[in-house]
Write a protein that holds these residues in place. Structure first.
Motif, PDB file in Angstrom:
ATOM      1  N   TYR A   1       1.625  -0.727 -10.677  1.00 26.13           N
ATOM      2  CA  TYR A   1       1.163   0.292  -9.730  1.00 26.13           C
ATOM      3  C   TYR A   1      -0.194   0.823 -10.189  1.00 26.13           C
ATOM      4  CZ  TYR A   1       0.993   4.797  -7.254  1.00 26.13           C
ATOM      5  OH  TYR A   1       0.603   5.864  -6.497  1.00 26.13           O
ATOM      6  N   ALA A   2      -1.187   0.838  -9.298  1.00 27.67           N
ATOM      7  CA  ALA A   2      -2.519   1.364  -9.597  1.00 27.67           C
ATOM      8  C   ALA A   2      -2.940   2.273  -8.450  1.00 27.67           C
ATOM      9  CB  ALA A   2      -3.523   0.233  -9.786  1.00 27.67           C
ATOM     10  N   ALA A   3      -3.475   3.459  -8.797  1.00 26.92           N
ATOM     11  CA  ALA A   3      -3.792   4.430  -7.745  1.00 26.92           C
ATOM     12  C   ALA A   3      -4.888   5.386  -8.198  1.00 26.92           C
ATOM     13  CB  ALA A   3      -2.541   5.220  -7.365  1.00 26.92           C
TER      14      ALA A   3
ATOM     15  N   LEU B   1      -2.109   4.433 -13.669  1.00 24.88           N
ATOM     16  CA  LEU B   1      -1.633   3.074 -13.903  1.00 24.88           C
ATOM     17  C   LEU B   1      -0.172   3.158 -14.312  1.00 24.88           C
ATOM     18  CD1 LEU B   1      -2.636   0.114 -13.951  1.00 24.88           C
ATOM     19  CD2 LEU B   1      -3.014   0.412 -16.412  1.00 24.88           C
ATOM     20  N   GLY B   2       0.690   2.449 -13.576  1.00 25.98           N
ATOM     21  CA  GLY B   2       2.109   2.566 -13.846  1.00 25.98           C
ATOM     22  C   GLY B   2       2.849   1.246 -13.753  1.00 25.98           C
ATOM     23  N   TRP B   3       4.127   1.309 -14.104  1.00 20.56           N
ATOM     24  CA  TRP B   3       5.005   0.140 -14.066  1.00 20.56           C
ATOM     25  C   TRP B   3       6.298   0.555 -13.393  1.00 20.56           C
ATOM     26  CZ3 TRP B   3       3.630  -4.752 -15.155  1.00 20.56           C
ATOM     27  CH2 TRP B   3       4.638  -5.714 -15.243  1.00 20.56           C
ATOM     28  N   ASN B   4       6.638  -0.127 -12.300  1.00 23.82           N
ATOM     29  CA  ASN B   4       7.834   0.193 -11.544  1.00 23.82           C
ATOM     30  C   ASN B   4       8.973  -0.758 -11.893  1.00 23.82           C
ATOM     31  OD1 ASN B   4       6.274   2.103 -10.273  1.00 23.82           O
ATOM     32  ND2 ASN B   4       5.993   0.934  -8.383  1.00 23.82           N
ATOM     33  N   PHE B   5      10.184  -0.181 -12.021  1.00 21.79           N
ATOM     34  CA  PHE B   5      11.383  -0.986 -12.272  1.00 21.79           C
ATOM     35  C   PHE B   5      12.243  -0.937 -11.017  1.00 21.79           C
ATOM     36  CE2 PHE B   5       9.878   0.866 -16.206  1.00 21.79           C
ATOM     37  CZ  PHE B   5       9.816  -0.217 -17.068  1.00 21.79           C
TER      38      PHE B   5
ATOM     39  N   MET C   1      -0.613  17.658  -5.167  1.00 23.65           N
ATOM     40  CA  MET C   1      -0.886  16.339  -5.727  1.00 23.65           C
ATOM     41  C   MET C   1      -0.983  15.303  -4.612  1.00 23.65           C
ATOM     42  SD  MET C   1       2.725  14.755  -7.082  1.00 23.65           S
ATOM     43  CE  MET C   1       2.093  13.142  -6.667  1.00 23.65           C
ATOM     44  N   PHE C   2      -1.933  14.374  -4.788  1.00 21.66           N
ATOM     45  CA  PHE C   2      -2.119  13.279  -3.842  1.00 21.66           C
ATOM     46  C   PHE C   2      -2.426  12.010  -4.630  1.00 21.66           C
ATOM     47  CE2 PHE C   2      -3.501  17.200  -1.826  1.00 21.66           C
ATOM     48  CZ  PHE C   2      -2.777  17.193  -0.637  1.00 21.66           C
ATOM     49  N   GLU C   3      -1.843  10.893  -4.218  1.00 24.29           N
ATOM     50  CA  GLU C   3      -2.125   9.596  -4.820  1.00 24.29           C
ATOM     51  C   GLU C   3      -2.255   8.547  -3.727  1.00 24.29           C
ATOM     52  OE1 GLU C   3      -0.114   9.770  -9.293  1.00 24.29           O
ATOM     53  OE2 GLU C   3       0.475   8.200  -7.860  1.00 24.29           O
ATOM     54  N   LEU C   4      -3.237   7.672  -3.885  1.00 15.61           N
ATOM     55  CA  LEU C   4      -3.494   6.586  -2.941  1.00 15.61           C
ATOM     56  C   LEU C   4      -3.613   5.314  -3.761  1.00 15.61           C
ATOM     57  CD1 LEU C   4      -4.176   6.034   0.108  1.00 15.61           C
ATOM     58  CD2 LEU C   4      -6.577   6.175  -0.566  1.00 15.61           C
ATOM     59  N   GLY C   5      -2.674   4.349  -3.563  1.00 18.15           N
ATOM     60  CA  GLY C   5      -2.700   3.198  -4.449  1.00 18.15           C
ATOM     61  C   GLY C   5      -2.030   1.964  -3.891  1.00 18.15           C
ATOM     62  N   PHE C   6      -1.850   0.990  -4.796  1.00 23.27           N
ATOM     63  CA  PHE C   6      -1.278  -0.301  -4.439  1.00 23.27           C
ATOM     64  C   PHE C   6      -0.252  -0.699  -5.490  1.00 23.27           C
ATOM     65  CE2 PHE C   6      -5.517  -0.103  -2.687  1.00 23.27           C
ATOM     66  CZ  PHE C   6      -5.352  -0.571  -1.386  1.00 23.27           C
ATOM     67  N   THR C   7       0.772  -1.421  -5.041  1.00 23.51           N
ATOM     68  CA  THR C   7       1.788  -1.968  -5.917  1.00 23.51           C
ATOM     69  C   THR C   7       1.741  -3.488  -5.848  1.00 23.51           C
ATOM     70  OG1 THR C   7       3.214  -0.051  -5.516  1.00 23.51           O
ATOM     71  CG2 THR C   7       4.244  -1.993  -6.458  1.00 23.51           C
ATOM     72  N   PHE C   8       1.716  -4.125  -7.030  1.00 24.42           N
ATOM     73  CA  PHE C   8       1.626  -5.579  -7.115  1.00 24.42           C
ATOM     74  C   PHE C   8       2.894  -6.107  -7.792  1.00 24.42           C
ATOM     75  CE2 PHE C   8      -2.558  -3.649  -7.428  1.00 24.42           C
ATOM     76  CZ  PHE C   8      -3.298  -4.340  -6.460  1.00 24.42           C
TER      77      PHE C   8
ATOM     78  N   PHE D   1       0.858  -1.187   0.000  1.00 22.81           N
ATOM     79  CA  PHE D   1       0.000   0.000   0.000  1.00 22.81           C
ATOM     80  C   PHE D   1       0.888   1.228   0.000  1.00 22.81           C
ATOM     81  CE2 PHE D   1      -1.643   3.452   2.647  1.00 22.81           C
ATOM     82  CZ  PHE D   1      -2.771   3.810   1.928  1.00 22.81           C
ATOM     83  N   SER D   2       0.529   2.257  -0.791  1.00 23.43           N
ATOM     84  CA  SER D   2       1.354   3.465  -0.845  1.00 23.43           C
ATOM     85  C   SER D   2       0.492   4.718  -0.880  1.00 23.43           C
ATOM     86  CB  SER D   2       2.277   3.440  -2.071  1.00 23.43           C
ATOM     87  OG  SER D   2       1.524   3.448  -3.268  1.00 23.43           O
ATOM     88  N   PHE D   3       1.068   5.780  -0.330  1.00 27.38           N
ATOM     89  CA  PHE D   3       0.428   7.100  -0.349  1.00 27.38           C
ATOM     90  C   PHE D   3       1.477   8.125  -0.741  1.00 27.38           C
ATOM     91  CE2 PHE D   3      -0.540  11.110   1.912  1.00 27.38           C
ATOM     92  CZ  PHE D   3      -1.708  11.441   1.250  1.00 27.38           C
ATOM     93  N   ARG D   4       1.151   8.963  -1.731  1.00 29.46           N
ATOM     94  CA  ARG D   4       2.052  10.001  -2.193  1.00 29.46           C
ATOM     95  C   ARG D   4       1.410  11.374  -1.992  1.00 29.46           C
ATOM     96  NH1 ARG D   4       3.894   7.379  -8.080  1.00 29.46           N
ATOM     97  NH2 ARG D   4       4.832   5.464  -7.203  1.00 29.46           N
ATOM     98  N   ALA D   5       2.183  12.311  -1.522  1.00 30.54           N
ATOM     99  CA  ALA D   5       1.707  13.688  -1.346  1.00 30.54           C
ATOM    100  C   ALA D   5       2.848  14.639  -1.663  1.00 30.54           C
ATOM    101  CB  ALA D   5       1.215  13.911   0.078  1.00 30.54           C
ATOM    102  N   GLY D   6       2.514  15.714  -2.366  1.00 33.07           N
ATOM    103  CA  GLY D   6       3.549  16.681  -2.707  1.00 33.07           C
ATOM    104  C   GLY D   6       3.024  17.798  -3.570  1.00 33.07           C
ATOM    105  N   ALA D   7       3.887  18.329  -4.418  1.00 35.05           N
ATOM    106  CA  ALA D   7       3.534  19.465  -5.274  1.00 35.05           C
ATOM    107  C   ALA D   7       4.102  19.237  -6.669  1.00 35.05           C
ATOM    108  CB  ALA D   7       4.069  20.765  -4.689  1.00 35.05           C
ATOM    109  N   LYS D   8       3.529  19.961  -7.636  1.00 36.19           N
ATOM    110  CA  LYS D   8       3.997  19.917  -9.014  1.00 36.19           C
ATOM    111  C   LYS D   8       4.184  21.335  -9.519  1.00 36.19           C
ATOM    112  CE  LYS D   8       1.709  15.640 -10.533  1.00 36.19           C
ATOM    113  NZ  LYS D   8       0.805  15.055 -11.565  1.00 36.19           N
TER     114      LYS D   8
END
Length: 282
Positions: free
Chosen positions: A222-224, A277-281, A206-213, A141-148
């Motif tokens: 990654y989906a959030a 929807l993302g892909w992590n390396f 910016m805020f993101e709430l998601g999961f990494t599989f 489970f992940s949560f991202r918060a910040g600015a752009k």
């Protein structure tokens, strides 16, 4: 001058991002797409905007400070599209203009069934903190918060109306002119014109709430859900303008300045929410 400054800002922004990436080769990299409702909101009275799907493509990295905390940045390219209307389709909007003889007058414009198609493209540079924790085998489970930093590349408009009528009122002599096409006053049917807003960069939250599989030892899906909100105004102008410009030599070929040009102090800001929807390396 504004175009030159914008080009320098783009080059500097991309250069800084490339430098940061080169310094963190051990970080986790990601690529992804965003899709959702994008809206360029305004506080200009008497206007309304439709809501359409917007999107972005992005790439970046996350540098881990601990097992749970990381700092991320990257670069994104986003698009917003929407239609903007007058709430009253036969409303008359006024603006001060100066004719070729330097006489000031009130320019009154009435556009029937006016519609403005807006297309905004922008580069975004995010800086965020990520918190993640494992909730099951292979699932975080992940949560991202910040600015752009939101830097518009272009903000184009396509304006149409079934008819446009532009009249002049000279208050000094109490004179109204409504039918003098060779001096820019009169009616035009089937109006269509393109234009572009002058823009500047702003900051977005910016805020993101998601999961990494985990999809193997080196990759993860990654989906959030995301939410972004701009602060300040992306439209940059130093005076109020008529949304359909004054042409001193003809009642046709009027410039499309756009409804967001009618108030130089208006707050024009992007807002978006939807799915990532993302892909992590790893």
């Amino acid at each position: 001058m504004k175009n030159t400054i914008m080009k320098l800002n783009i080059k500097n922004t991309i250069g800084i991002t490339a430098f940061l990436i080169s310094q963190t080769m051990a970080a986790q990299f990601y690529v992804g797409v965003q899709s959702g409702i994008g809206n360029v909101k305004s506080d200009i009275k008497g206007t309304s905007a439709g809501h359409e799907l917007g999107g972005a493509v992005k790439a970046g990295y996350i540098y881990s400070l601990s097992n749970h905390i990381g700092i991320g940045t990257g670069v994104e390219f986003s698009q917003y599209k929407q239609d903007v209307f007058l709430n009253n389709s036969s409303a008359t909007l006024s603006n001060f203009e100066v004719d070729p003889s330097t006489s000031a007058f009130v320019y009154n414009v009435t556009a029937s069934n006016y519609k403005e198609r807006q297309t905004l493209h922008a580069i975004q540079i995010p800086l965020f903190i990520q918190y993640k924790t494992n909730i099951n085998k292979g699932i975080d489970f992940s949560f991202r918060a910040g600015a752009k930093y939101f830097l518009p590349v272009n903000y184009k408009i396509k304006a149409t109306a079934s008819s446009v009528n532009g009249t002049a009122y000279y208050p000094d002599v109490n004179l109204t002119i409504d039918d003098l096409p060779e001096y820019g006053f009169g009616s035009q049917n089937n109006y269509s014109a393109s234009g572009e807003y002058q823009t500047k960069g702003i900051v977005m939250s910016m805020f993101e709430l998601g999961f990494t599989f985990d999809m193997g030892t080196k990759n993860a899906l990654y989906a959030a859900m995301f939410l972004e909100n701009g602060y300040g105004s992306i439209v940059d102008q130093d005076k109020d303008e008529s949304y359909i410009g004054y042409n001193p030599t003809s009642a046709s070929d009027r410039k499309a300045n756009g409804l967001y040009s009618t108030d130089k102090n208006a707050k024009i800001r992007p807002v978006a929410f939807g799915l990532t929807l993302g892909w992590n390396f790893k």
